[in-house]
Write a protein that holds these residues in place. Structure first.
Motif, mmCIF file in Angstrom:
data_model
loop_
_atom_site.group_PDB
_atom_site.id
_atom_site.type_symbol
_atom_site.label_atom_id
_atom_site.label_comp_id
_atom_site.label_asym_id
_atom_site.label_seq_id
_atom_site.Cartn_x
_atom_site.Cartn_y
_atom_site.Cartn_z
ATOM 1 N N ALA A 1 0.835 -1.203 0.000
ATOM 2 C CA ALA A 1 0.000 0.000 0.000
ATOM 3 C C ALA A 1 0.871 1.253 0.000
ATOM 4 N N THR A 2 1.994 1.212 0.751
ATOM 5 C CA THR A 2 2.857 2.402 0.795
ATOM 6 C C THR A 2 3.402 2.706 -0.613
ATOM 7 N N ALA A 3 3.731 1.654 -1.373
ATOM 8 C CA ALA A 3 4.257 1.875 -2.729
ATOM 9 C C ALA A 3 3.185 2.512 -3.618
ATOM 10 N N ILE A 4 1.964 1.978 -3.557
ATOM 11 C CA ILE A 4 0.887 2.512 -4.412
ATOM 12 C C ILE A 4 0.594 3.967 -4.050
ATOM 13 N N ILE A 5 0.537 4.240 -2.747
ATOM 14 C CA ILE A 5 0.200 5.608 -2.310
ATOM 15 C C ILE A 5 1.282 6.586 -2.758
ATOM 16 N N ARG A 6 2.554 6.167 -2.620
ATOM 17 C CA ARG A 6 3.639 7.104 -2.981
ATOM 18 C C ARG A 6 3.822 7.235 -4.491
ATOM 19 N N GLN A 7 3.414 6.232 -5.257
ATOM 20 C CA GLN A 7 3.605 6.323 -6.718
ATOM 21 C C GLN A 7 2.426 7.005 -7.417
ATOM 22 N N ARG A 8 1.357 7.328 -6.691
ATOM 23 C CA ARG A 8 0.175 7.935 -7.335
ATOM 24 C C ARG A 8 0.552 9.229 -8.033
ATOM 25 N N ARG A 9 0.171 9.351 -9.277
ATOM 26 C CA ARG A 9 0.399 10.565 -10.067
ATOM 27 C C ARG A 9 -0.809 10.774 -10.971
ATOM 28 N N SER A 10 -0.930 11.985 -11.473
ATOM 29 C CA SER A 10 -1.915 12.237 -12.517
ATOM 30 C C SER A 10 -1.275 11.977 -13.872
ATOM 31 N N ALA A 11 -1.988 11.241 -14.722
ATOM 32 C CA ALA A 11 -1.485 11.036 -16.082
ATOM 33 C C ALA A 11 -1.700 12.331 -16.865
ATOM 34 N N GLN A 12 -0.690 12.704 -17.625
ATOM 35 C CA GLN A 12 -0.871 13.911 -18.457
ATOM 36 C C GLN A 12 -1.139 13.574 -19.911
ATOM 37 N N HIS A 13 -0.768 12.349 -20.283
ATOM 38 C CA HIS A 13 -1.070 11.846 -21.628
ATOM 39 C C HIS A 13 -1.375 10.368 -21.490
ATOM 40 N N PHE A 14 -2.241 9.894 -22.378
ATOM 41 C CA PHE A 14 -2.544 8.455 -22.384
ATOM 42 C C PHE A 14 -2.177 7.862 -23.732
ATOM 43 N N ASN A 15 -1.910 6.563 -23.718
ATOM 44 C CA ASN A 15 -1.696 5.827 -24.961
ATOM 45 C C ASN A 15 -3.065 5.569 -25.590
ATOM 46 N N PRO A 16 -3.373 6.224 -26.710
ATOM 47 C CA PRO A 16 -4.733 6.111 -27.271
ATOM 48 C C PRO A 16 -5.026 4.758 -27.897
ATOM 49 N N LYS A 17 -4.020 3.868 -27.889
ATOM 50 C CA LYS A 17 -4.253 2.536 -28.494
ATOM 51 C C LYS A 17 -4.422 1.461 -27.436
ATOM 52 N N ALA A 18 -4.079 1.777 -26.184
ATOM 53 C CA ALA A 18 -4.073 0.726 -25.147
ATOM 54 C C ALA A 18 -5.496 0.407 -24.685
ATOM 55 N N THR A 19 -5.700 -0.873 -24.374
ATOM 56 C CA THR A 19 -7.024 -1.334 -23.917
ATOM 57 C C THR A 19 -6.922 -1.739 -22.455
ATOM 58 N N LEU A 20 -7.947 -1.438 -21.687
ATOM 59 C CA LEU A 20 -7.964 -1.820 -20.275
ATOM 60 C C LEU A 20 -8.618 -3.195 -20.138
ATOM 61 N N ALA A 21 -7.975 -4.075 -19.354
ATOM 62 C CA ALA A 21 -8.544 -5.414 -19.133
ATOM 63 C C ALA A 21 -9.900 -5.272 -18.444
#
Ligand SMILES: Cc1cc2nc3c(=O)[nH]c(=O)nc-3n(C[C@H](O)[C@H](O)[C@H](O)COP(=O)(O)O)c2cc1C
Length: 533
Positions: free
Chosen positions: A310-330
């Motif tokens: 949980a500490t890793a997830i909390i500290r790595q949280r960022r806002s995405a500024q660009h997305f890959n427009p081709k990627a699909t979410l499972a």
């Protein structure tokens, strides 16, 4: 309808962005004179917290499971403050350098200030402390000179509206409230890392809370840089819970020995936003009966592959500024992320107010799901109200056994999502983006100050989406900039029963390799090394 509800509706309407014009904001910005994101109080004693960066083994996926609670001491309180509100990194581009925190903030302006109220003498001296984020320290604002019966530690949150209004003008009040919701979410997750809960104290008035936090002390703040009290929480370590006598606590704070003056955040104050003062006044909370505590089921945190703490997830949280427009979410990730936002799941035990936010989702690229417009009523009792308020052409076809997810319209809605979110590609290049639509007019008519709750609830949900997205290996971004009434037009909303109060987007981020990432608290290590030399 009373005068306060009228003032709120007036504020809400005039702070809308539209395709024709943005809400009133500053005509120019002096970037050299940005408000300082780190508030400090001069002339008061500072208490060093334990060094940031402590780890805990608990996995993010297990955070919601019941576990033994850690003892509340200086080390654990330090970790709580860091994980909820502390620095997570610095970014650098050329000569520009800016800090990021575990909690996000519109425009990275961070209007939220944090206070610790301590009555547990075993921890440190009883009093009111301001959390200084850059130094990761506590500034002692008030020394209690009278004893307080029970031992508790409280966290108080307030907002410097000016910090946000500097850039966003009239719409800034909304963003300050969102940031409070995000901060509350951050606090709930951080508490869970330590096996604690967060009890939201709901009966006190804003005037009482201002007194307790010391933000009512006009002489200690530059007039334009005042703070406004928002939230009081008690840390619940799940040991024997002592009854809360808030009246005597406030009395003790009122009689305490107050120290320090807030240092100036900003040299010039070129613009005044009277409507922010008006809505602040109109949404001031009176004393009320407390809201009832809520229990939640513990399931529903997304499992990272490989598993992450949980500490890793909390500290790595960022806002995405660009997305890959081709990627699909499972599809499993899509459903898990949404499942975690349901009000009966952790961390919504902290949200004891009514659940009034529902989703309209623009699905762009989710495995196995036809692109289009979908709805997720977060409170199923509101399904028929949502159906009758929105466009007749919507099919409302239930597409999931696990979730109240309804397909309204199959469509490629990428362009629409982008246009509606102030032409931002983050709303269209993602896997999905969504509008958080609130039960609006009846809420405001009942109590004008509930206006702030709608934005807090949306911010809290936003924090869940941010962290669950990180855990799923994708990324989210809060979107405060959207064309309100155009969103309503697309949904077929013709009156103010429902209003869109926040947008959010989730997808596979594209990193900007030109930016350098630097550690969060290297400056503290450097200072320590220097002091010990
Ligand atoms: C209430 C709120 C509204 C936001 N609105 C936008 C937005 O419209 N567009 C955008 O690109 N980012 C938006 N953001 C993201 C912030 O810019 C971001 O949180 C901030 O720069 C700090 O970066 P971090 O989230 O990576 O820590 C918003 C964040 C919040 C909390």
């Amino acid at each position: 309808m009373n005068a306060n509800s009228d003032a709120v509706l007036n504020y809400h309407r005039r702070s809308k962005h539209s395709l024709q014009r943005y809400a009133n904001g500053p005509a120019s910005l002096d970037w050299e004179d940005q408000p300082n994101v780190f508030r400090s109080f001069a002339e008061c004693e500072t208490l060093k917290l334990s060094p940031p960066g402590a780890e805990r083994a608990v996995l993010f996926a297990d955070l919601a499971q019941p576990r033994g609670a850690e003892t509340l001491n200086k080390h654990t309180l330090s970790l709580l403050l860091e994980l909820a509100f502390g620095l997570s990194a610095w970014k650098q581009f050329g000569v520009d350098r800016w800090s990021l925190r575990c909690n996000p903030s519109s425009g990275n302006l961070h209007p939220t200030e944090v206070y610790v109220i301590n009555t547990d003498l075993q921890l440190f001296a009883a009093g009111v402390y301001h959390y200084q984020v850059y130094q990761h320290s506590l500034e002692q604002r008030c020394v209690f000179t009278q004893p307080v019966e029970n031992k508790s530690v409280f966290i108080g949150l307030s907002s410097v509206h000016w910090r946000e209004a500097w850039k966003y003008g009239e719409r800034a009040f909304r963003y300050c409230q969102h940031d409070i919701g995000h901060a509350l979410g951050g606090l709930r997750y951080a508490a869970a890392v330590l096996g604690w809960k967060i009890e939201l104290i709901t009966h006190c008035s804003d005037a009482e809370l201002s007194l307790l936090l010391g933000v009512n002390r006009a002489q200690d703040f530059k007039a334009d840089e005042r703070e406004f009290a928002d939230i009081l929480c008690r840390i619940d370590t799940q040991s024997v819970s002592q009854p809360l006598d808030l009246t005597s606590l406030i009395h003790v704070a009122n009689r305490g020995d107050w120290r320090g003056k807030a240092e100036s955040l900003h040299q010039y104050h070129l613009y005044k936003w009277d409507v922010i003062n008006a809505v602040t006044q109109a949404t001031e909370k009176p004393q009320t009966a407390p809201f009832k505590a809520k229990t939640v089921t513990s399931l529903a945190n997304v499992q990272s592959t490989p598993p992450k703490t949980a500490t890793a997830i909390i500290r790595q949280r960022r806002s995405a500024q660009h997305f890959n427009p081709k990627a699909t979410l499972a599809s499993a990730d899509f459903y898990q992320i949404l499942m975690a936002t349901l009000p009966d799941k952790f961390p919504f035990d902290v949200w004891v107010m009514e659940d009034k936010i529902h989703f309209f989702i623009f699905v762009h690229r989710v495995e196995g799901l036809e692109p289009g417009l979908y709805a997720l009523p977060r409170n199923i009792d509101k399904l028929s109200a949502l159906q009758s308020a929105t466009a007749e052409k919507f099919a409302w076809q239930c597409v999931s056994a696990a979730l109240p997810l309804y397909k309204l319209l199959p469509a490629n809605c990428r362009n629409a999502a982008k246009t509606l979110s102030c032409h931002q590609a983050i709303a269209s290049d993602s896997a999905f983006s969504l509008a958080m639509v609130a039960e609006f007019s009846t809420t405001i008519e009942t109590a004008a100050w509930h206006y702030r709750y709608l934005f807090w609830e949306a911010g809290l949900i936003g924090q869940v989406l941010y962290l669950q997205a990180e855990a799923a290996g994708v990324r989210g971004t809060g979107i405060g900039c959207y064309f309100d009434d155009s969103v309503h037009d697309v949904l077929g909303l013709t009156d103010e029963k429902f209003q869109s109060v926040y947008h959010f987007t989730v997808g596979t981020p594209l990193d900007d390799n030109r930016l350098q990432t630097l550690p969060a608290y290297a400056h503290l290590q450097a200072e320590n090394t220097h002091a010990n030399a």
